[in-house]
Design a protein around this motif. Structure first.
Motif, PDB file in Angstrom:
ATOM      1  N   ILE A  25     -13.448 -55.383  -5.791  1.00 58.66           N
ATOM      2  CA  ILE A  25     -14.278 -54.173  -4.833  1.00 58.66           C
ATOM      3  C   ILE A  25     -14.650 -53.145  -5.994  1.00 58.66           C
ATOM      4  O   ILE A  25     -13.534 -52.539  -5.933  1.00 58.66           O
ATOM      5  N   GLY A  26     -15.839 -52.432  -6.204  1.00 62.66           N
ATOM      6  CA  GLY A  26     -15.140 -51.244  -7.084  1.00 62.66           C
ATOM      7  C   GLY A  26     -14.592 -51.629  -8.539  1.00 62.66           C
ATOM      8  O   GLY A  26     -14.033 -51.779  -9.932  1.00 62.66           O
ATOM      9  N   LEU A  48     -16.613 -56.857  -8.547  1.00 62.31           N
ATOM     10  CA  LEU A  48     -18.719 -55.783  -8.251  1.00 62.31           C
ATOM     11  C   LEU A  48     -18.357 -54.883  -7.670  1.00 62.31           C
ATOM     12  O   LEU A  48     -17.603 -54.318  -7.493  1.00 62.31           O
ATOM     13  N   GLU A  49     -19.476 -54.660  -8.367  1.00 63.93           N
ATOM     14  CA  GLU A  49     -19.835 -53.475  -8.366  1.00 63.93           C
ATOM     15  C   GLU A  49     -21.224 -53.199  -8.022  1.00 63.93           C
ATOM     16  O   GLU A  49     -21.716 -53.504  -8.562  1.00 63.93           O
ATOM     17  N   ASP A 167     -10.115 -54.077  -2.283  1.00 62.60           N
ATOM     18  CA  ASP A 167     -10.599 -53.274  -2.193  1.00 62.60           C
ATOM     19  C   ASP A 167     -10.146 -51.464  -2.373  1.00 62.60           C
ATOM     20  O   ASP A 167      -9.907 -50.751  -2.582  1.00 62.60           O
ATOM     21  N   ALA A 168     -11.657 -51.653  -3.968  1.00 66.93           N
ATOM     22  CA  ALA A 168     -10.790 -50.325  -4.963  1.00 66.93           C
ATOM     23  C   ALA A 168     -12.221 -49.228  -4.677  1.00 66.93           C
ATOM     24  O   ALA A 168     -12.307 -49.039  -6.105  1.00 66.93           O
ATOM     25  N   SER A 169     -12.921 -49.439  -3.593  1.00 65.80           N
ATOM     26  CA  SER A 169     -14.556 -49.386  -3.924  1.00 65.80           C
ATOM     27  C   SER A 169     -14.518 -47.775  -3.914  1.00 65.80           C
ATOM     28  O   SER A 169     -15.242 -46.744  -3.976  1.00 65.80           O
ATOM     29  N   GLY A 170     -13.106 -46.831  -3.311  1.00 74.84           N
ATOM     30  CA  GLY A 170     -13.120 -45.354  -3.539  1.00 74.84           C
ATOM     31  C   GLY A 170     -14.343 -45.031  -1.960  1.00 74.84           C
ATOM     32  O   GLY A 170     -14.376 -45.393  -0.734  1.00 74.84           O
ATOM     33  N   PHE A 377      -5.090 -59.088   1.667  1.00 77.65           N
ATOM     34  CA  PHE A 377      -6.128 -58.394   1.763  1.00 77.65           C
ATOM     35  C   PHE A 377      -5.835 -56.978   1.480  1.00 77.65           C
ATOM     36  O   PHE A 377      -4.422 -56.489   2.234  1.00 77.65           O
ATOM     37  N   PHE A 378      -5.700 -55.832   0.062  1.00 74.55           N
ATOM     38  CA  PHE A 378      -5.243 -54.726   0.029  1.00 74.55           C
ATOM     39  C   PHE A 378      -5.919 -53.607   0.028  1.00 74.55           C
ATOM     40  O   PHE A 378      -7.841 -53.818  -0.525  1.00 74.55           O
ATOM     41  N   ILE A 379      -6.173 -52.432   0.473  1.00 67.85           N
ATOM     42  CA  ILE A 379      -7.391 -51.297  -0.525  1.00 67.85           C
ATOM     43  C   ILE A 379      -6.343 -50.080  -0.929  1.00 67.85           C
ATOM     44  O   ILE A 379      -4.801 -50.011  -0.637  1.00 67.85           O
TER      45      ILE A 379
END
Length: 434
Positions: A25-26, A48-49, A167-170, A377-379
């Protein structure tokens, strides 16, 4: 500039989910680093951006100069993949702007064959869950694929399945509220059009919104400092431009210069703000606890207390530079284990506590510290730091190196986390430590 990356299936961690892709994600710096590592290991993935282009959030503050020079801004695996196409690594000691980071590094990385076709732009993640399981169900949970619900720019809602989610959505799109309570100030809806996000382009595209007006910048971090400097420069050119700076503490220690800071551009930033306050170019209002806002003519009035007495301050426009926090709404059905204070993964939180650590004193960490009770799952990246401001891009790159190694079943590599960071003295409260 393209190169072929071998994405043929390879053995990965044994799991009934092994044929499904990893969902990233991101498509910012850390998300793209994850893509590079996954591609390099031959693991299927999709990025996914929500934005219409690579690093959409970085582009919003792209006029701003970073603190870190290039040697801390390029992921090693991404550099190797790019170099195979003839890409030249920028000079180590040069400090780029956000736009230069995108144009010279992130955009070419996103255009590599093997990565480019796996990025879906204009795709906002709405929620993450497990197929057929809300967060209360346990039996067979680790064997159920992740379900990521997305909404595209036309409003169509669909779902993707994956074996893991990164999840790398910032956090840039999730600013802290203006009120000192951590809540939106009372009355904010009526004055929302007079409050702008951190790091506006004061000397460029947004100049007319500030020229000849009184701007109040709220926040004690480096985002605030950058905006204050830009506004003071604008005031020298455009008569009638006034600048006030609101902080809730008695002093702005987070933007003070430190002789121990190995990122000299950041140290100079604090010294420049100190000088502007000293010569009266910036009016400092300390110890102001904001509780409410209200329209005041064509401007806005901040209301609250200062040294236990009622206090108010009028402005034409307010810049909210109070920092950022993770948006956790889309993760409601995921089993998270977050620190109660900083909202970072529980095992990571003690390593990044801003009361004890600056950007350069964060210990190396990887998949173990980033793990949650939700297997796979990882942030990662800035969002993994929750509300802590001690993040550097180099830290995020090491995070995704370890996580992708673990997803590949390469436990030895995943456990060997190493990180060399600059000693940085005091860190910013707004997370802009890139």
């Amino acid at each position: 500039m393209t190169t072929l990356i071998d994405l043929s299936p390879r053995p990965v961690a044994q799991s009934p989910l092994a044929d499904l892709p990893v969902i990233v994600i991101g498509a910012g710096p850390v998300g793209l680093a994850a893509a590079a590592h996954l591609a390099d290991r031959g693991i299927a993935f999709v990025v996914l951006e929500a934005g219409g282009d690579v690093a959409a959030q970085v582009r919003r503050w792209g006029h701003t100069t970073l603190f870190s020079p290039w040697r801390y801004l390029v992921d090693p695996v991404a550099e190797r993949l790019l170099s195979a196409t003839g890409w030249i690594t920028p000079a180590d000691d040069v400090v780029p702007t956000g736009h230069e980071l995108v144009d010279r590094y992130l955009a070419p990385l996103a255009q590599l064959s093997g990565i480019a076709e796996r990025i879906r732009f204009g795709t906002e993640v709405v929620s993450v869950s497990r197929r057929g399981m809300d967060r209360t169900r346990t039996a067979g949970r680790a064997q159920a694929p992740f379900v990521v619900r997305v909404c595209d720019t036309d409003g169509a809602v669909t779902e993707l399945t994956g074996r893991a989610v990164i999840d790398a959505s910032g956090t840039y799109a999730s600013p802290n509220p203006l009120a000192s309570s951590g809540l939106d100030p009372l009355g904010v809806d009526a004055a929302a059009d007079r409050i702008v996000h951190a790091l506006p382009d004061v000397r460029g595209a947004d100049a007319d919104a500030f020229a000849g007006r009184h701007t109040v910048v709220v926040g004690a971090g480096h985002s605030a400092a950058n905006t204050l400097i830009a506004l003071a420069e604008l005031a020298d050119e455009r008569p009638g431009t006034r600048v006030s700076w609101v902080i809730r503490n008695a002093s702005a220690v987070r933007v003070s210069s430190s002789p121990d800071d190995e990122l000299p551009d950041r140290a100079r930033l604090g010294a420049r703000v100190d000088a502007l306050v000293a010569r009266g170019a910036v009016h400092l209002v300390d110890s102001f606890e904001i509780a409410a806002v209200e329209p005041a003519g064509s401007g806005v009035r901040l209301l609250g207390t200062r040294r236990d007495e009622p206090f108010s301050l009028d402005a034409d426009v307010v810049v909210n530079a109070t920092g950022f926090r993770p948006d956790l709404a889309m993760l409601r059905e995921i089993r998270l284990e977050l620190d109660a204070v900083v909202e970072a993964p529980r095992r990571l939180a003690p390593l990044i506590d801003p009361n004890d650590h600056s950007c350069g004193t964060v210990a190396p960490h990887g998949f173990r510290e980033l793990s949650h009770p939700e297997p796979g799952f990882f942030i990662v990246g800035m969002k993994s730091y929750g509300r802590a401001p001690t993040f550097l891009l180099a830290t995020g790159y090491e995070q995704v190196r370890s996580v992708t190694a673990w997803l590949d079943g390469d436990v030895d590599a995943a456990q060997q986390v190493r990180l060399q960071l600059p000693a940085t003295g005091v860190c910013s409260s707004d997370g802009c430590c890139a």
